[in-house]
Each structure stands twice: as C-alpha cells, then as structure tokens.
Design an enzyme around this catalytic site. Structure first.
Site, mmCIF file in Angstrom:
data_model
loop_
_atom_site.group_PDB
_atom_site.id
_atom_site.type_symbol
_atom_site.label_atom_id
_atom_site.label_comp_id
_atom_site.label_asym_id
_atom_site.label_seq_id
_atom_site.Cartn_x
_atom_site.Cartn_y
_atom_site.Cartn_z
ATOM 1 N N PHE A 151 -17.627 -8.354 84.769
ATOM 2 C CA PHE A 151 -18.250 -7.832 86.234
ATOM 3 C C PHE A 151 -18.379 -8.902 87.395
ATOM 4 C CE2 PHE A 151 -19.920 -5.167 82.977
ATOM 5 C CZ PHE A 151 -19.691 -3.724 83.487
ATOM 6 N N GLU A 154 -15.228 -12.518 92.712
ATOM 7 C CA GLU A 154 -14.768 -13.738 93.269
ATOM 8 C C GLU A 154 -15.555 -14.532 94.171
ATOM 9 O OE1 GLU A 154 -10.526 -13.341 94.260
ATOM 10 O OE2 GLU A 154 -10.036 -12.094 92.426
ATOM 11 N N CYS A 260 -9.466 -5.810 92.234
ATOM 12 C CA CYS A 260 -10.097 -4.759 91.335
ATOM 13 C C CYS A 260 -10.342 -3.540 91.885
ATOM 14 C CB CYS A 260 -11.455 -5.351 90.808
ATOM 15 S SG CYS A 260 -11.162 -6.832 89.838
#
Ligand code: UDX
Length: 430
Positions: A151, A154, A260
């Site tokens: 999870f 960045e 994502c």
C-alpha cells in the site's frame, strides 16, 4: 535464526521491490534482489539508485552489506525461502492487468516444499488461485503461495513501509509461509489482517478504487462549488471532520495521476465485467478524473479569447511532489491540450524533467522555475512542490507578461498571490 531476521528474496526491483528490500534489510534481513534488467542490477550493485524516492539512496548505502543484487533467481532461491514478487502488472490494451511478468516468475521457480511465493504485485482477484493451479499442473504444487499486497505511496514509501496502516497476509495453504511473512512484519506493530488469498487481493484493489472515488467525488463537489459560490476547502474541512468520512484524500485539484489509481480502478472494473458485473461507479470515477485533468483549459479560455500564441508556464510535471514519476500525470494531458490549442507551453519540474522528456520529447522545459514564469501570460501550478509554494509573488508578477495564476492543487496562498496584483484562481474556491 530469529524470525525477524528471516532472509528474503525480492523479485523485481521497481518502487515496490526496492522499498520492500531496503525496508526488510533495515529490519535485519539478508535480502536477495533479482531483476531481469542487467543495467539496473549493475547500477544497484554499484550503490546507485535508478529511481527518485526520498531516503532510499541513503538506506541502500547503509544496508549495503545485507543487500545482494543479481539477475539470476538461483541466488535468491538458495539464500531465502520467502520470495517476494514485485514485478510490474501494467494495464493491457484491454485495460486489465498484464500478468506476463508475474507468470514468468511462476514458471522460473523450481519445485520446492521449502519455498513460498509472496505476491506484492497488484493482481486481479483470483490470480493467486490460478497461480496455485498452474503450480500444481507443473508439478510444483508444494511451493507455498501468499498474497501480501503493498500500500506504499511514492514520495513517502519508506515511511509507509515502516508505519503501515495495516499488513494484509492472505493464504489458502497450511499457513507456514503466511506465519513467516507475518513474523517479518511483526516488529512494525501494525494491525495484521490474516485472510484468504482472494480477499487479500480484493483488499488492495478495493482500497485504491475507494481512494480514487474519494478524489473524484471531492473534485465534482469542487466543480459544483464553482457554480454555487461555495469554497471546497471549507466544504472538505467540514465534511472530513465526520469521523465516518475522515479528512484525508479530500483535496480537490486537477485529478489523480500515478501508476496505481487509474490502473487499479480499470483492473477492478474489468475484473467485475469479466465476471458479468457492471461496476457503474468506477466508470464515473475514471471519467470525472479525465475531465478534471482538462479543467484548467476552460479556466484559461474564460480569460483569453484564444489560447493560440499565449505563453503558459507549467509549475511541476510529476504526478505529485517528491517523485520523478510521470505515469498518469495530469501535466501530460494539460501540456498536450494546451499545445493543441496553439499555446506556447514552458514547464519546470525540480526532479521530473528528464522523465517528462522521455514521454513528451517536444515539451519545452525550463532549467529553473523563473524560466517557466518569465514572460508567461498565465502560470498553472500542476504539482505542489514546496519551492513553488514559497515563491515571491511580487517578483513573479514583475517577471510575467500577463497576470493569471491557476492553482491546480489549491496549494498556494491565494491571498498572497492576489496581493501581488495577480489574478488567482484555484479549483472549487468559488
Ligand atoms: C497510491 C495509493 O495511495 C497507495 O496506497 C498505493 O499503494 C499506490 O497508489 P501513489 O500513487 O503513490 O499511491 O500516490 P498518492 O499519494 O496516493 O496520490 C495519488 C494521486 O492522487 C496524486 O496525483 C495526488 O495528487 C492525487 N490526490 C491525492 C488528489 O488529487 N487529492 C487527494 O486528496 C489525494
């Protein structure tokens, strides 16, 4: 060997793989990293880091002795029983996840009752079950399989590794590998969700889809605020204080980017569609986000009769601060649309310029923020890097030709910008 120091293998040294490797090395594990990219492995073996992630280079240097890099799986198989899989699962042309890199790892694994594949890569719900079936068919049914979705965000990946909201560990087997994975994470003290593989896979997809939904929702509220004179910052504050909703991920702006959210929203929608269910909500989430990325265009065309020939400075290119990642960045859509309208776009990003040039070689990038501002008719804050928030607005006003400042992240001090004589507009600020 204490459980906390269990050695691990990490297959795939992208964001997730490197952060996992470095995080566990820091906790005391020997870590055997594998990647098929020779150039990347050479770079990492020399102590160089192929991606920009705050703190990563320092931690790699500090744990150099515990980190081993190779292009061969053998070293990892010899050194560790838990092999974390963190290879890419990019979208296919059809929009679902491309599992070819994951399947290549499954194929390359030797038969072994002592080893486990620990899936970190985001895969559609049901993938684990098919992999186990494949392993059985290939005579490698003794290999254990665990789903352990990642999870991390960045830009704050190392902090996310150390302080996860939860650790999810899914298995359908006898549990030895899931126990070992849980033990590895135990020193972090995070809530542990022990579950089955399919549920673990779905937790990851549902989490990202929900966060994307939250962003698209607040963006639509922002758009309505603009029509009704309300201020989305006030609205988000008031809404977010409801503990059932919470204050996070309620920042309106010019849409979410990154690798994502759009990938996982699309993968979940197609996963549902492939099983005969039409996930209506996610179609809207995606559409709202695509339109939001174009929202600045209408703000600019309201001010200028035509954009042709207008000089527009873009402050920031990365999909968010503290990363050089350009995947899904709103800046790409904005720059392309502005150029198509004939505007002269000049952009500056403190870190992501090289990555941006790989995707948009024709983009005019300045070497400094001043270069993007000088002579601009309008400037647009695309990524809220701290240095943009600290600009001297009086100096900006002198350097620009025009006076329009569009704050695509509602991150600037609008009063300070306006006090310098500039025409400030955020997203949904009425
Ligand atoms: C996301 C998930 O947060 C993470 O759990 C998952 O593992 C990977 O995907 P990431 O893509 O690194 O992480 O970035 P994140 O910080 O979540 O931001 C994603 C995008 O949403 C950025 O473009 C950001 O600007 C945008 N965003 C975020 C908003 O527009 N508004 C918000 O309130 C929050």
């Amino acid at each position: 060997m204490t459980a906390a120091r269990e050695p691990i293998g990490v297959i795939g040294t992208g964001y997730v793989g490197l952060v996992t490797a470095v995080g566990f090395a820091e906790l005391g594990s020997e870590v055997y990293c594998v990647d098929i990219d020779h150039a990347k492995i050479e770079l990492l073996s020399r102590g160089e880091v192929p991606i920009y992630e705050p703190g990563l280079a320092e931690l790699i240097a500090r744990n150099g002795e515990r980190l081993h890099f190779s292009t061969s799986l053998d070293e990892a198989v010899a050194g560790a029983r838990l092999l974390f899989v963190s290879v890419g699962t990019p979208p296919t042309y059809a929009g679902d996840a491309d599992l070819s890199a994951v399947l290549a790892v499954v194929e390359a694994m030797p038969a072994s009752a002592e080893h486990a594949l620990v899936m970190k890569s985001t895969v559609p719900c049901g993938t684990g079950r098919s992999i186990v079936r494949m392993l059985v068919e290939a005579g490698k049914g003794d290999l254990a399989y665990v789903s352990c979705p990642e999870f991390l965000k960045e830009g704050s990946a190392l902090a996310d590794f150390t302080h996860p909201d939860r650790v999810v560990v899914g298995d359908d087997g006898d549990g030895w590998a899931a126990d070992a994975v849980s033990e590895l994470y135990a020193p972090l003290g995070a809530p542990l969700v022990r579950t089955d593989v399919a549920s673990a896979e779905m937790i990851k997809l549902a989490s990202n889809a929900f966060l994307a939904t939250k962003i698209s929702f607040i963006n639509e509220i922002a758009n309505v605020c603009e029509e009704t004179g309300a201020n989305v910052l006030e609205v988000a504050r008031g809404v977010g204080l409801d503990q059932r909703i919470g204050p996070k991920f309620l920042s309106a702006g010019i849409g979410y980017g990154g690798s994502c959210f759009s990938k996982d929203v699309s993968a979940l929608k197609l996963l549902a569609a492939n099983s005969g269910y039409h996930f209506q909500l996610l179609s809207a989430v995606t559409e709202v986000n695509e339109l939001q990325k174009r929202r600045v265009l209408s703000k600019l065309t309201k001010r200028f009769d035509a954009l042709a020939g207008r000089r527009i400075g873009l402050l920031g290119l990365a999909f968010k601060p503290n990363t050089d990642d350009m995947r899904g960045a709103s800046s790409l859509v904005l720059a392309a649309r502005l150029s198509a309208e004939g505007a002269q776009v000049r952009a500056f990003d403190p870190i992501a310029t090289d990555e941006a040039r790989k995707i948009m070689p024709e983009l005019d990038c300045a070497d400094s923020v001043e270069g993007a501002i000088a002579g601009a008719d309008a400037i647009v804050l695309v990524t809220e890097w701290p240095q943009f928030l600290a600009l001297d607005w009086a100096a900006v006003a002198v350097a620009m030709s025009g006076n329009v400042v569009i704050d695509g992240r509602n991150a600037l001090d609008g009063r300070a910008v306006a006090a310098a004589g500039l025409d400030y507009e955020g997203i949904g600020i009425g």
